[in-house]
Scaffold this motif. Structure first.
Motif, short mmCIF file in Angstrom:
data_model
loop_
_atom_site.label_atom_id
_atom_site.label_comp_id
_atom_site.label_asym_id
_atom_site.label_seq_id
_atom_site.Cartn_x
_atom_site.Cartn_y
_atom_site.Cartn_z
N HIS A 1 -0.67 15.51 0.95
CA HIS A 1 -1.49 14.38 0.49
C HIS A 1 -1.16 13.91 -0.92
CE1 HIS A 1 -4.08 14.23 3.97
NE2 HIS A 1 -4.25 15.52 3.91
N GLN B 1 2.07 6.39 -7.05
CA GLN B 1 1.01 7.24 -7.58
C GLN B 1 1.43 8.70 -7.54
OE1 GLN B 1 -2.41 6.45 -5.16
NE2 GLN B 1 -3.25 4.90 -6.54
N ARG B 2 1.97 9.10 -6.41
CA ARG B 2 2.36 10.50 -6.23
C ARG B 2 3.59 10.84 -7.07
NH1 ARG B 2 1.08 11.41 0.22
NH2 ARG B 2 -0.90 10.27 0.22
N ARG C 1 2.43 1.67 -3.43
CA ARG C 1 1.47 2.12 -4.43
C ARG C 1 1.19 3.62 -4.26
NH1 ARG C 1 -3.07 -0.16 -3.03
NH2 ARG C 1 -4.46 1.62 -2.87
N GLN C 2 0.99 4.06 -3.01
CA GLN C 2 0.75 5.48 -2.78
C GLN C 2 1.93 6.32 -3.23
OE1 GLN C 2 -0.12 5.61 1.43
NE2 GLN C 2 -2.31 5.76 1.05
N TYR C 3 3.13 5.88 -2.89
CA TYR C 3 4.32 6.61 -3.28
C TYR C 3 4.43 6.73 -4.79
CZ TYR C 3 9.23 7.98 -3.57
OH TYR C 3 10.39 8.65 -3.86
N ILE D 1 5.97 8.78 3.35
CA ILE D 1 4.95 7.79 3.00
C ILE D 1 5.45 6.38 3.31
CG2 ILE D 1 3.64 6.76 1.09
CD1 ILE D 1 3.75 9.50 -0.27
N GLU E 1 -5.93 4.53 -11.83
CA GLU E 1 -6.31 4.87 -10.45
C GLU E 1 -6.42 6.37 -10.26
OE1 GLU E 1 -4.02 0.98 -8.46
OE2 GLU E 1 -3.09 2.97 -8.46
N PHE F 1 -8.49 11.51 -0.81
CA PHE F 1 -7.06 11.36 -1.00
C PHE F 1 -6.36 10.85 0.24
CE2 PHE F 1 -8.47 15.21 -3.34
CZ PHE F 1 -8.58 14.59 -4.57
N LEU G 1 0.83 -1.20 0.00
CA LEU G 1 0.00 0.00 0.00
C LEU G 1 0.87 1.26 0.00
CD1 LEU G 1 -2.70 1.47 0.21
CD2 LEU G 1 -2.58 1.18 2.70
N GLN G 2 1.91 1.25 0.83
CA GLN G 2 2.80 2.40 0.87
C GLN G 2 3.51 2.60 -0.47
OE1 GLN G 2 5.07 0.96 4.21
NE2 GLN G 2 4.24 2.50 5.60
#
Length: 418
Positions: free
Chosen positions: A393, A20-21, A16-18, A400, A55, A417, A13-14
Motif C-alpha cells: 500500500h 506520493q509513494r 499521483r499515488q506513485y 500502481i 497530502e 491508504f 490518479l495513478q
C-alpha cells in the motif's frame, strides 16, 4: 527510480499515488529531509513535492521534526521524517515447526509478537491459533492504531508437504492439506482485515528491502538460512515475484553432492536445501554426537561441537558458490544479503568464507557479488510478513501504473491508504 509524469500511458490518479509513494520511499532512505531534498531525490518540482507532502501530512504518514538554517538569508527549511505511527501491519509467519504473529509500525519496529514452537497443524487448526493471536494484537492497539492497520501479511513456504526427506522431517499428513488451502482468504474472512500472502523467503526479502538494505540499494539477492533456505529478489526497488511467486527459489537449485558423512544420499537430494540449511547443520551435529532437537538448543550444540560446525560451514559455502555465481551472471546482481536464524557472529564467519570462495570461483574478467549480512536475523520472517501490507500500500511499485499493485490482496474493508 524516478518520478512519473502525465502522458506516459497512465491516468492522473495513478501518477499521483506513485509519486506520493516515491516521496515516502526517499524519505525512508534519507531519514530526515526537507522538501527541497525530496524534490532533488525524486526528480520532481518543488511545487509538486510541496503538494505531495501536504497530502502525506493529512494522511498522517509524515511529521515535522524541526527547522534547518543555512546561512543568513531566506527562510529556514522544514525538516520531515516518516511518522512511524502513521501505519501498521500485522504479520503471520508459518513454518513447518513454528507459527509467529507480529505487529509492526511504519518504521519497521516490532511492537508485539506471539510465537508457537509446534509442528504446523492443519489449516483449520492453524487458523484458530492465528485468529486468536490477531485478536490479542488488536486488543493491544489503541483505536487510532487499529484504524491505521493496512492488513495482514502471510509468509509461508509453498509446498509445505514436499522435500521432507531432504529436510530430515517425518511425514505429517496435515502438511499435505496446505497445498489446497486458501489460508489467506479464510483469515481475511475471519478477521475482516485484508490479507496478502507470499512465500516466506520473499516476505523476509521485503523486510530487507523496505526497512534494511533497501535504504541504500535497489537491486540485491536476499538469502535466509533457516530450517530450510529461502530467497527473494529485489530489482529496481521492487521485489520480483515471477509467474508463480517463486522467483529466487534457491532451495531447489541443483548442487553437487555433499562431502559430509551425515548427508542424505541419492540424486534427489542434490539440491541446495540439503546442504545450506539449518536442518543440514542439525543433522551433522547429531551425526557428530550432539544432542539437538531444533532451533531452541542449536546454539548450545554449536558451541559444544565447533569442529562439526566448521565442517558444515565449509560444505554450505561450497554449495552456495555455484548458485550465487550463476545468479551474478544471469541477473547482473552485484549484492547478496545473507540472513539467518543463527546468531550474527556465525553469519559473519560464514560471509568471510563465502566471499573468499566466490572470489576464487568467479570467471575471468568478472567480479564476484558482495555479500552483506541482513539486518533482522531471526525476526526477518515475522517482520517481513508484517511488512507485506505496508509494502503493497505504501511503496512505489510499478504495478500502481498498470492497476496491478495490489494483486494477491484478499478481503478486508477499505482503509485510509487504499
Amino acid at each position: 527510480m524516478r518520478a512519473m509524469r502525465s502522458g506516459q500511458g497512465t491516468n492522473s490518479l495513478q501518477i499521483r499515488q506513485y509519486n506520493q509513494r516515491l516521496v515516502l520511499r526517499w524519505l525512508r532512505r534519507l531519514g530526515e529531509a526537507s522538501k527541497a531534498d525530496l524534490a532533488r531525490a525524486a526528480d520532481l518540482t518543488s511545487t509538486a513535492v510541496g503538494q505531495i507532502v501536504d497530502e502525506l501530512d493529512a494522511l498522517g504518514l509524515v511529521e515535522t521534526v524541526g527547522k534547518r538554517h543555512r546561512g543568513q538569508r531566506g527562510q529556514p527549511a522544514t525538516i520531515l521524517r516518516l511518522n512511524r505511527a502513521g501505519a501498521y501491519g500485522i504479520g503471520v509467519r508459518l513454518d513447518r515447526s513454528r507459527i509467529e504473529t507480529a505487529l509492526v509500525d511504519l518504521g519497521g519496529h516490532l511492537l508485539a509478537q506471539y510465537t508457537h514452537d509446534i509442528d504446523l497443524p492443519s489449516p483449520a487448526a492453524t487458523l484458530e491459533i492465528v485468529q486468536r493471536d490477531v485478536e490479542q494484537l488488536l486488543a493491544f492497539c489503541t483505536p487510532e492504531m487499529r484504524e491505521r492497520i493496512t492488513g495482514i501479511g502471510i509468509g509461508r513456504p509453498y509446498n509445505l508437504g514436499s522435500w521432507l526427506q531432504q529436510l530430515d522431517l517425518v511425514e505429517v499428513p496435515s502438511l499435505r492439506e496446505w497445498d489446497d488451502a486458501d489460508f489467506a482468504g479464510d483469515l481475511a474472512r475471519a478477521t475482516g482485515l485484508a490479507t496478502v500472502e507470499e512465500n516466506d523467503g520473499a516476505a523476509a526479502a521485503i523486510a530487507e528491502l523496505f526497512h534494511g538494505l533497501g535504504h541504500e540499494a535497489d537491486n540485491f539477492l536476499y538469502l535466509f538460512i533457516g530450517p530450510c533456505i529461502g530467497g527473494g529478489l529485489a530489482m529496481g526497488g521492487d521485489y520480483l515475484r515471477g509467474e508463480t511467486g517463486n522467483a529466487a527459489d534457491v532451495a531447489v537449485m541443483p548442487v553437487g553432492p555433499s562431502r559430509l558423512p551425515s548427508a542424505p544420499q541419492g540424486p534427489e537430494t542434490n539440491i541446495l536445501l540439503t546442504r545450506a540449511s539449518l536442518n543440514a547443520l542439525i543433522r551433522h551435529l547429531r551425526h557428530c554426537g550432539a544432542r539437538v532437537t531444533g532451533l531452541g538448543d542449536l546454539a548450545a550444540a554449536m558451541n559444544a561441537h565447533p569442529r562439526a560446525v566448521e565442517e558444515w560451514m565449509d560444505d554450505c559455502v561450497d554449495a552456495l558458490v555455484g548458485p550465487l555465481l550463476s545468479m551474478r551472471a544471469l541477473l547482473d546482481i552485484s549484492l547478496v544479503a545473507l540472513d539467518s536464524d543463527l546468531d550474527r557472529v556465525w553469519i559473519d564467519r560464514l560471509i568471510v568464507r563465502l566471499e573468499k570462495a566466490l572470489a576464487a570461483g568467479v570467471a575471468e574478467a568478472r567480479t564476484p557479488p558482495l555479500v552483506r549480512a541482513g539486518h533482522f536475523g531471526p525476526y526477518a520472517g515475522a517482520l517481513g510478513a508484517a511488512s507485506l501490507p505496508l509494502f503493497v500500500h505504501l511503496s512505489p511499485r510499478t504495478g500502481i501504473l498498470t492497476g496491478e499493485a495490489t494483486v494477491g490482496v484478499k478481503g478486508g474493508s477499505e482503509h485510509v491508504f487504499a
